[in-house]
Design an enzyme around this catalytic site. Structure first.
Site, PDB file in Angstrom:
ATOM      1  N   HIS A  99       0.886  -1.167   0.000  1.00 38.28           N
ATOM      2  CA  HIS A  99       0.000   0.000   0.000  1.00 38.28           C
ATOM      3  C   HIS A  99       0.923   1.216   0.000  1.00 38.28           C
ATOM      4  O   HIS A  99       1.634   1.465   0.982  1.00 38.28           O
ATOM      5  CB  HIS A  99      -0.915  -0.010   1.231  1.00 38.28           C
ATOM      6  CG  HIS A  99      -1.970  -1.071   1.144  1.00 38.28           C
ATOM      7  ND1 HIS A  99      -2.428  -1.781   2.229  1.00 38.28           N
ATOM      8  CD2 HIS A  99      -2.650  -1.534   0.060  1.00 38.28           C
ATOM      9  CE1 HIS A  99      -3.354  -2.643   1.810  1.00 38.28           C
ATOM     10  NE2 HIS A  99      -3.499  -2.517   0.510  1.00 38.28           N
ATOM     11  N   GLU A 102       1.489   3.526   2.935  1.00 41.00           N
ATOM     12  CA  GLU A 102       1.887   2.962   4.229  1.00 41.00           C
ATOM     13  C   GLU A 102       3.406   2.851   4.207  1.00 41.00           C
ATOM     14  O   GLU A 102       3.970   1.870   3.732  1.00 41.00           O
ATOM     15  CB  GLU A 102       1.167   1.632   4.452  1.00 41.00           C
ATOM     16  CG  GLU A 102      -0.352   1.849   4.502  1.00 41.00           C
ATOM     17  CD  GLU A 102      -1.185   0.572   4.503  1.00 41.00           C
ATOM     18  OE1 GLU A 102      -0.617  -0.516   4.674  1.00 41.00           O
ATOM     19  OE2 GLU A 102      -2.411   0.683   4.327  1.00 41.00           O
ATOM     20  N   HIS A 215       2.773  -3.137   6.715  1.00 41.10           N
ATOM     21  CA  HIS A 215       1.702  -2.171   6.439  1.00 41.10           C
ATOM     22  C   HIS A 215       1.653  -1.097   7.517  1.00 41.10           C
ATOM     23  O   HIS A 215       2.493  -1.054   8.413  1.00 41.10           O
ATOM     24  CB  HIS A 215       0.349  -2.893   6.398  1.00 41.10           C
ATOM     25  CG  HIS A 215       0.160  -3.768   5.209  1.00 41.10           C
ATOM     26  ND1 HIS A 215      -0.727  -3.481   4.205  1.00 41.10           N
ATOM     27  CD2 HIS A 215       0.764  -4.926   4.859  1.00 41.10           C
ATOM     28  CE1 HIS A 215      -0.671  -4.430   3.284  1.00 41.10           C
ATOM     29  NE2 HIS A 215       0.226  -5.319   3.655  1.00 41.10           N
ATOM     30  N   GLU A 304       1.152  -4.576  10.823  1.00 38.18           N
ATOM     31  CA  GLU A 304       0.735  -3.171  10.790  1.00 38.18           C
ATOM     32  C   GLU A 304       1.605  -2.441  11.801  1.00 38.18           C
ATOM     33  O   GLU A 304       1.655  -2.822  12.971  1.00 38.18           O
ATOM     34  CB  GLU A 304      -0.741  -3.052  11.182  1.00 38.18           C
ATOM     35  CG  GLU A 304      -1.683  -3.930  10.370  1.00 38.18           C
ATOM     36  CD  GLU A 304      -2.047  -3.330   9.025  1.00 38.18           C
ATOM     37  OE1 GLU A 304      -1.792  -2.115   8.826  1.00 38.18           O
ATOM     38  OE2 GLU A 304      -2.574  -4.065   8.177  1.00 38.18           O
TER      39      GLU A 304
END
Ligand code: ZN
Length: 563
Positions: A99, A102, A215, A304
Site C-alpha cells: 500500500h 503505508e 503495512h 501493521e
C-alpha cells in the site's frame, strides 16, 4: 637503550589505551541511520547500489519486474557469499509498502538493510543470521503508489492524511493487496496488475520459507487466513492448517515490539497480545499473505506498524527503535522447526522438490535445489513423511521439535522398483506388437446386457470394489432410466492435484451396442486387476476414469439384436 620509569609508564599507558579503544571498537554496534527524510524511488536505488559496491560479497541488488509506470520492484539480497546459492540456507523476505501510502515499513526495511550490512563484522548475532540465511529485502512493492502518497501531518488518527488512501493503490487505482487469486473467490475484481504478477512469479519460483509484509494504519501482527468461504465481514476466525505456527510467528513479532503487545494503540484497535487472525479482524480477499501460504512453501504474516500510515519524519527513529528487535527475532524464526536434506540413497544427491508432509497438518512443503528443506513447526513431536516421484516414501516418527534451533534430519530415499506410469507407457509405445499382460484377469462370459442386467452388473461391481469405484446417475432418460456413470480411481469422488480426468461414453445411438458391451468388460479388467497388475494399478491411481456404458438406454431397449 634503557628506558626510564616514566618512559615505561608512558608505553604501558599507550598499550592499555590502545587495547581499550580496540576492544570498544569491536563491541560498538553501528547505529548511524539516516532518519532525516523518507527515501524516494531514486534514493533507494542509489543507496542500495552503494551498499552493493561497499559489500560485494554480502549484498546484491535485483528487481523482480516493473510497476505499471515502469519503476523497478527493487530488492536487496543479503547473505554471505551472496552470489552463490549455498545448500542449507533458507530464504527469507520482507516486503514493504504494497500500500503505497503505508510508508513506515518501507523505511524500516531500508534501515534494516544498513543495520545488517554495517554490523556484520561487529555483532556476532547479525553475522550468524547473515551467514546462515538468504535474506531478501524489498522496501516497496508499490513504488508508483508511494510517489503519489501524501505525508501525514499528525502523529495519530486525528489527522486525515494519516489515515488517507491517496497512494494506497497502484497507478491503475488497484489495491494490490486485494489483487491476488484467492482460495475463497472465483473471480477477480480487477485484472492482475504488473506488480502482482511479478510478486506471484517471485513467490512461486523461489523456495522462500518465511516472510512478512509490512503495512500501516494499526499496530498489530496479523496472520492467515485473511478471509473465509462466506466472507463474513469481521469476527470470524479462519485458521490455516498451520495456525499454531502462525500464532507463534505473529507473537514473536508482537512480543518483541516496544508497544505492540498493548494491542490498543490506535483508535478502534483491541488486539489481545498485539496479534490477530486476519479474517477475525476483517475479511480481506485477494491478499498476499494467503497467496504465499497456499501457493508456495512460504509462511507470511502481515504486520501493521503505526497508527499514522505516513507519519512525519520526526517519528522514524522511534519506529526503528520500536521494531528493531521484532524485525531481527522474526527473521531468526526461519531456523525454527525441522530442517535437513532429502537425498537419493544410492548417489547421495539431493532430491529437488521432494515432498515433506507432517501428519495432521495438511500443508506439505517441498525441498530446494540441494534436497535441502525447512519445515517451520512449534515445539512438539511430529511424524514426517518424505516422498518423491520415482522413490519409495519414508516416514520418520516422533521427531521432536524444541524451542530455539531446528531439529536436523537427513533422509535417504530408495529408488522405487516400480516403473512409473510414463515409463510403462513408453515401453508399450516402443514395442512392435503388444503382448497380452501375463496374469491379466479377463471376463470369461460375453453377452448382451439390457438395462436391468447392466444396472445389476454396475451395482455389483461397485459393491465389490468400493475403494476404487463410485457409481452415480447423471440424470434420467425420457422414459426414466438412469444414465449410469462409473468412476474408477484410487480416491473416487475426489479430485486429486495433478490427476487428469478421462471419460468413455457409449451407446448414444441405442442400436449401436458394441461400445456398450466393450466398456463393461473394460470395467471388469480395471477393477479385477487393480493391485495385482502394476500398469493398471498405476493407471487407476493416477487417473480419474469415468465410464458411461449407455447414453441412450431407452433406444437400446427397443433395438433388435442382429439388425
Ligand atoms: Zn496496508
Amino acid at each position: 637503550m634503557a628506558l626510564s620509569n616514566n618512559q615505561h609508564l608512558t608505553i604501558l599507558l599507550f598499550v592499555v589505551t590502545f587495547l581499550l579503544n580496540f576492544s570498544s571498537f569491536h563491541c560498538k554496534i553501528w547505529e548511524e541511520l539516516d532518519f532525516n527524510s523518507y527515501h524516494h524511488y531514486s534514493d533507494v536505488n542509489t543507496l542500495f547500489k552503494s551498499y552493493e559496491k561497499r559489500f560485494p560479497t554480502l549484498a546484491k541488488v535485483g528487481s523482480i519486474g516493473k510497476s505499471e509506470e515502469g519503476r523497478d520492484l527493487v530488492y536487496i539480497q543479503i547473505s554471505d557469499n551472496v552470489s552463490v546459492t549455498e545448500p542449507g540456507e533458507p530464504m527469507f523476505k520482507y516486503v514493504g509498502n504494497i500500500h503505497g501510502n503505508e510508508a513506515v515499513g518501507r523505511e524500516l526495511i531500508i534501515y534494516l538493510t544498513q543495520y545488517l550490512l554495517e554490523n556484520y563484522q561487529l555483532d556476532a548475532r547479525i553475522k550468524k543470521l547473515v551467514d546462515n540465511t538468504n535474506i531478501f529485502l524489498m522496501p516497496s512493492a508499490n513504488p508508483d503508489g508511494f510517489e503519489r502518497a501524501k505525508l501525514g501531518v499528525g502523529g495519530g488518527r486525528a489527522s486525515d492524511s494519516c489515515l488517507g488512501v491517496q497512494g494506497r493503490p497502484n497507478a491503475n487505482n488497484v489495491d494490490l493487496n486485494r489483487n491476488f487469486p484467492d482460495q475463497f473467490r472465483t473471480h477477480l475484481n480487477d485484472p492482475i496488475q504488473k506488480e502482482t504478477q511479478a510478486l506471484i512469479k517471485w513467490i512461486e519460483n523461489n523456495k522462500f520459507v518465511l516472510s512478512a509484509n509490512l503495512h500501516g494504519g494499526s499496530v498489530v501482527a496479523s496472520y492467515p487466513f485473511d478471509d473465509s468461504a462466506k466472507h463474513i465481514m469481521a469476527g470470524h476466525y479462519s485458521p490455516a492448517p498451520d495456525d499454531a505456527v502462525f500464532r507463534h510467528l505473529a507473537l514473536t513479532y508482537a512480543s518483541n515490539h516496544k508497544t505492540m503487545p498493548a494491542g490498543n494503540l490506535c483508535e478502534g484497535d483491541n488486539f489481545k497480545d498485539g496479534i490477530t487472525n486476519g479474517a477475525d479482524w476483517y475479511d480481506v480477499p485477494g491478499g498476499m499473505q494467503d497467496y504465499n501460504y497456499l501457493h508456495s512453501n512460504c509462511f507470511e504474516i502481515t504486520v501493521e506498524l503505526s497508527c499514522c500510515k505516513y507519519p512525519p519524519v520526526s517519528r522514524l527513529s522511534t519506529e526503528w527503535n520500536n521494531n528493531k528487535e521484532s524485525l531481527l527475532s522474526f527473521m531468526e524464526q526461519v531456523h525454527q522447526g525441522v530442517k535437513g536434506y532429502v537425498r537419493d540413497e544410492a548417489t547421495g544427491a539431493g532430491i529437488e522438490n521432494a515432498t515433506i508432509s507432517v501428519a495432521g497438518i495438511n500443508h506439505p512443503v517441498t525441498a530446494a535445489a540441494f534436497g535441502d528443506f525447512w519445515r517451520l513447526l512449534v515445539p512438539g513431536s511430529y511424524n514426517l513423511t518424505f516422498s518423491a516421484a520415482g522413490y519409495d516414501s519414508k516416514t520418520l516418527t516422533q521427531v521432536v521439535v524444541t524451542e530455539g534451533s531446528a531439529t536436523e534430519v537427513e533422509v535417504k530415499l530408495k529408488k522405487s522398483l516400480d516403473l512409473s506410469l510414463a515409463a510403462m507407457l513408453a515401453k508399450f509405445a516402443n514395442s512392435t506388437h503388444r503382448q497380452p499382460l501375463p496374469g491379466l484377469v479377463e471376463p470369461t462370459e460375453f453377452r448382451h446386457h439390457d438395462h436391468v442386467a447392466m444396472t445389476k452388473y454396475l451395482l455389483e461391481i461397485s459393491q465389490e470394489f468400493p475403494h476404487i469405484t463410485k457409481l452415480s446417475s447423471i440424470g434420467k432418460s425420457v422414459e426414466g432410466r438412469d444414465l449410469w456413470v462409473l468412476e474408477i480411481s484410487d480416491k473416487p469422488g475426489v479430485h486429486e492435484e495433478g490427476e487428469p480426468e478421462f471419460k468413455y461414453i457409449a451407446n448414444m445411438h441405442g442400436n449401436e451396442v458394441v461400445g456398450r458391451e466393450t466398456l463393461l468388460p473394460l470395467i471388469h479388467v480395471l477393477c479385477h486387476n487393480y493391485g495385482s497388475q502394476s500398469f493398471i494399478t498405476k493407471l487407476v491411481d493416477e487417473t480419474r476414469i469415468f465410464i458411461m456404458p449407455s447414453m441412450n438406454p431407452d433406444g437400446h431397449e427397443i433395438a433388435t439384436e442382429g439388425e
